[in-house]
Design an enzyme around this catalytic site. Structure first.
Site, short mmCIF file in Angstrom:
data_model
loop_
_atom_site.label_atom_id
_atom_site.label_comp_id
_atom_site.label_asym_id
_atom_site.label_seq_id
_atom_site.Cartn_x
_atom_site.Cartn_y
_atom_site.Cartn_z
N TRP A 1 0.81 -1.31 -0.13
CA TRP A 1 0.05 -0.14 0.19
C TRP A 1 0.78 1.29 0.07
O TRP A 1 1.84 1.31 0.53
CB TRP A 1 -0.85 0.21 1.36
CG TRP A 1 -1.47 1.22 1.57
CD1 TRP A 1 -0.88 2.31 2.18
CD2 TRP A 1 -2.80 1.87 1.30
NE1 TRP A 1 -1.69 3.32 2.65
CE2 TRP A 1 -2.95 3.05 1.79
CE3 TRP A 1 -3.90 1.13 0.67
CZ2 TRP A 1 -4.11 3.69 1.80
CZ3 TRP A 1 -5.02 1.92 0.53
CH2 TRP A 1 -5.24 3.33 1.15
N ASP B 1 -0.16 9.18 0.93
CA ASP B 1 0.63 10.48 0.55
C ASP B 1 2.15 10.31 0.21
O ASP B 1 2.89 9.64 0.63
CB ASP B 1 0.64 11.42 1.97
CG ASP B 1 -0.53 11.12 2.75
OD1 ASP B 1 -1.58 10.76 2.26
OD2 ASP B 1 -0.78 12.00 3.59
N GLN C 1 3.85 7.38 2.22
CA GLN C 1 3.04 6.42 3.40
C GLN C 1 2.83 5.12 2.81
O GLN C 1 2.88 4.80 1.71
CB GLN C 1 1.98 6.89 3.42
CG GLN C 1 1.85 8.50 4.24
CD GLN C 1 2.42 8.31 5.95
OE1 GLN C 1 1.54 7.98 6.66
NE2 GLN C 1 3.71 8.56 6.10
N PHE D 1 3.78 8.82 10.29
CA PHE D 1 2.65 9.48 9.34
C PHE D 1 3.47 10.44 8.51
O PHE D 1 4.81 10.50 8.66
CB PHE D 1 1.68 9.93 10.29
CG PHE D 1 0.54 9.12 10.55
CD1 PHE D 1 0.67 7.67 10.50
CD2 PHE D 1 -0.70 9.72 10.75
CE1 PHE D 1 -0.29 6.84 10.74
CE2 PHE D 1 -1.72 8.71 11.28
CZ PHE D 1 -1.62 7.46 11.30
N SER D 2 2.79 11.29 7.79
CA SER D 2 3.31 12.18 6.75
C SER D 2 4.12 13.17 7.24
O SER D 2 4.17 13.80 8.58
CB SER D 2 2.12 12.67 5.55
OG SER D 2 1.74 11.63 5.06
N ARG E 1 -0.85 16.77 13.08
CA ARG E 1 0.03 15.78 12.04
C ARG E 1 0.49 16.41 10.62
O ARG E 1 0.23 17.56 10.30
CB ARG E 1 -0.50 14.69 11.65
CG ARG E 1 -2.00 14.95 11.02
CD ARG E 1 -2.62 13.17 10.72
NE ARG E 1 -3.89 13.34 10.27
CZ ARG E 1 -4.94 13.51 11.07
NH1 ARG E 1 -4.86 13.49 12.07
NH2 ARG E 1 -6.11 13.61 10.25
N ASP E 2 1.40 15.87 10.11
CA ASP E 2 1.89 16.40 8.77
C ASP E 2 2.66 17.58 8.77
O ASP E 2 2.33 18.34 7.79
CB ASP E 2 0.83 16.27 7.63
CG ASP E 2 -0.19 15.22 7.79
OD1 ASP E 2 0.40 14.14 8.26
OD2 ASP E 2 -1.41 15.50 7.45
N GLU F 1 -5.60 18.26 6.79
CA GLU F 1 -4.29 17.48 6.57
C GLU F 1 -3.41 17.95 5.52
O GLU F 1 -3.68 18.54 4.74
CB GLU F 1 -4.63 15.93 6.22
CG GLU F 1 -5.83 15.30 7.28
CD GLU F 1 -5.94 13.96 7.00
OE1 GLU F 1 -6.05 13.04 7.70
OE2 GLU F 1 -6.29 13.57 5.61
N TRP G 1 -9.32 9.06 -0.20
CA TRP G 1 -9.87 8.11 0.66
C TRP G 1 -11.23 7.90 0.48
O TRP G 1 -11.52 6.64 0.85
CB TRP G 1 -9.94 8.84 2.22
CG TRP G 1 -8.40 8.88 2.65
CD1 TRP G 1 -7.68 10.36 2.82
CD2 TRP G 1 -7.49 8.18 3.18
NE1 TRP G 1 -6.41 10.13 3.35
CE2 TRP G 1 -6.31 8.38 3.53
CE3 TRP G 1 -7.50 6.72 3.24
CZ2 TRP G 1 -5.28 7.90 3.99
CZ3 TRP G 1 -6.47 5.74 3.50
CH2 TRP G 1 -5.13 6.59 3.83
C1 FRU Z 1 -3.64 12.13 4.68
C2 FRU Z 1 -3.13 11.24 6.09
C3 FRU Z 1 -2.21 12.00 6.79
C4 FRU Z 1 -1.70 11.16 7.75
C5 FRU Z 1 -1.30 9.97 6.89
C6 FRU Z 1 -1.54 8.66 7.39
O1 FRU Z 1 -3.72 11.01 3.83
O2 FRU Z 1 -4.42 11.13 6.71
O3 FRU Z 1 -3.06 13.31 7.48
O4 FRU Z 1 -0.31 11.47 8.08
O5 FRU Z 1 -2.29 9.90 5.66
O6 FRU Z 1 -1.10 7.52 6.42
#
Ligand code: FRU
Length: 497
Positions: A36, A39, A55, A98-99, A167-168, A223, A306
């Site tokens: 899989w 991002d 990711q 995560f990202s 995050r991110d 995000e 998503w």
């Molecule tokens: C966006 C997201 C980010 C997060 C990541 C997790 O697509 O939800 O906010 O860091 O994917 O895989």
């Protein structure tokens, strides 16, 4: 010392990748090495090559404990996989890396900034997540997590900021050598906001302010922010969850938002002027940009959404692709996107037609294929009344096709993959309001084996969609209800060397 978790992921992906034939992958888009991908992360130019991380859940074609996959390229189109860079192997990121983003430190090391995730069971049996910002430093292949991780936690935030949705980080260096980063967060009202942090050295961080507050405007949680100058403006990109459609904007549920405005660097204040969707198709999210060594601002996104991840090919052991890298500019107050110019080097076999009359269905000699760069301009036919509809079908055979259709009466361009072979009743169509006068329209269609990207009016708007139709469906046909004329230039794109 490399952790057992990372060592296992690296061993696994090296073996698993071998079972995927190159025809089972896109020719010039990056796909998950195995398993899989979501991002793009850490898009950067380091050691003379472009790096992209992503990711990554190597063990399965569905989302799981997040690793960072890694690939490098000289031209942004031919990617070479490197071993996975990060695995969820520390107390503070044990449920996922995560990202995040990357840059080059003054001493030549490559700095990655990412979100560490932990999930803890509560007394009531439920789970609570905590997200913090972490660092790793490396040489372009191997990365070591910083001993003082996490470097930003909810304890650094004002009251009411969520520790769960935080995050991110996107990091950049200012002209004076100091660093900034923007991070997505959920404020007490449950919507979204972008927080700004500063650092003298990239390692110790201080909360500055809320750079942009969503409120009840564009979806909820924001995000994957990115913030950068473009021309004489500044641009904030972010991917809001749970968006409401508004007119022909923001139809994606989860989509990518662009805010264009001015940034006062003294007071670090962003003044928004305009908003727009970044992509008007079905599959685009979590975009990230880079400032290339030659000054171009280049954006790449996850070519997926998503809401549409149930649209998948049963016979492939990878899931997830990144979009074409796109050069950005501001024109007429809007964000324009064009495929990176490196794509022109992949062109072979030019086919050109000028002033072709189209009325009813029409096919053109030499116009077919599934890895294609095709530019067409349509307009009214002299003396004829305005046509009612124009359509292109591609990835077509007797049974399957995907179409682009245009109604000049209301200026609506539609992409439709309902008949592309999908057996799922999920979103397969998207309509987009385009700028057109007297039925004139310019389209550039880039097809790779599993995708279509449509650049409208020289990049004023883009529609992106995944297409899994079998490769033998490679016909292209044209159709007009009424009469129009068309100019066309078409190339095959040769991906693999
Ligand atoms: C966006 C997201 C980010 C997060 C990541 C997790 O697509 O939800 O906010 O860091 O994917 O895989």
């Amino acid at each position: 010392m490399m952790s057992q978790t990372l060592r296992e992921a690296r061993k696994y992906e090296e073996v698993a990748e071998k079972s995927i034939r190159k025809e089972e992958r896109p020719a010039f888009h990056l796909s998950a090495r195995t398993g899989w991908m979501n991002d793009p992360n850490g898009f950067s130019f380091y050691g003379g090559v472009y790096h992209i991380f992503y990711q990554y859940h190597p063990y399965d074609c569905h989302w799981g404990p997040m690793h960072w996959g890694h690939a490098v390229s000289r031209d942004l189109l031919h990617w070479e996989y490197l071993p996975a860079a990060l695995a969820p192997d520390e107390m503070y990121d044990r449920n996922g890396c995560f990202s995040g983003s990357a840059l080059t430190l003054p001493d030549g090391r490559h700095l990655l900034m990412y979100t560490g995730v932990i999930r803890e069971q509560q007394k009531n049996g439920g789970f609570r997540e905590t997200q913090t910002q972490c660092l790793a430093v490396g040489d372009g292949t191997d990365y070591e997590k910083f001993e003082k991780n996490p470097v930003i936690t909810a304890a650094d935030l004002p009251e009411g900021c969520s520790a769960q949705d935080f995050r991110d980080p996107k990091i950049w260096q200012m002209a004076d050598g100091t660093y900034r980063c923007v991070v997505g967060n959920r404020p007490a009202d449950g919507t979204g906001q972008i927080l700004l942090f500063s650092s003298p050295d990239g390692f110790s961080w201080k909360y500055e302010k809320v750079l942009v507050y969503n409120g009840d405007r564009f979806g909820k949680m924001w995000e994957c922010p990115d913030f950068f100058p473009l021309g004489d403006k500044w641009v904030l990109l972010t991917s809001p969850q749970d968006m409401l459609p508004s007119g022909f904007e923001y139809h994606n549920g989860n989509g990518t938002l662009c805010l264009i405005g001015e940034f006062d660097e003294e007071t670090e204040t962003f003044t928004e002027r305009r908003d727009q969707a970044v992509d008007y198709g079905i599959d685009f999210y979590a975009a990230q940009t880079i400032l290339a060594p030659d000054g171009r601002r280049i954006m790449i996104g996850w070519m997926q959404n998503w809401d549409t991840c149930d649209f998948r090919a049963q016979n492939l052991s990878w899931f997830g692709q990144l979009s074409l890298p796109r050069e950005l500019s501001i024109e007429n107050g809007r964000l324009y996107q064009r495929p990176v110019r490196e794509l022109e080097k992949l062109r072979r076999g030019r086919v050109e037609y000028t002033d072709v009359p189209i009325s009813g269905e029409r096919r053109l000699q030499g116009v077919s294929g599934r890895t294609v760069d095709m530019e067409i301009t349509i307009g009214p036919q002299d003396g004829a009344p305005l046509y009612r509809k124009f359509a292109i079908r591609f990835a077509q055979n007797d049974r399957f096709w995907t179409s682009l259709s245009f109604h000049p009466g209301d200026s609506i361009l539609k992409i439709d993959r309902k008949f592309s072979g999908s057996r799922r009743a999920i979103i397969h169509q998207r309509r987009c309001l385009v700028r057109s006068r007297d039925g004139r329209l310019k389209l550039r269609l880039i097809l790779d084996r599993f995708s279509a990207e449509v650049f409208v009016n020289d990049g004023e708007q883009v529609l992106t969609a995944i297409v899994y139709t079998r490769q033998e469906a490679d016909e292209i046909s044209f159709y007009a209800d009424g009469a129009l004329r068309m100019d066309l230039v078409k190339y095959d794109l040769q991906g693999e060397a």
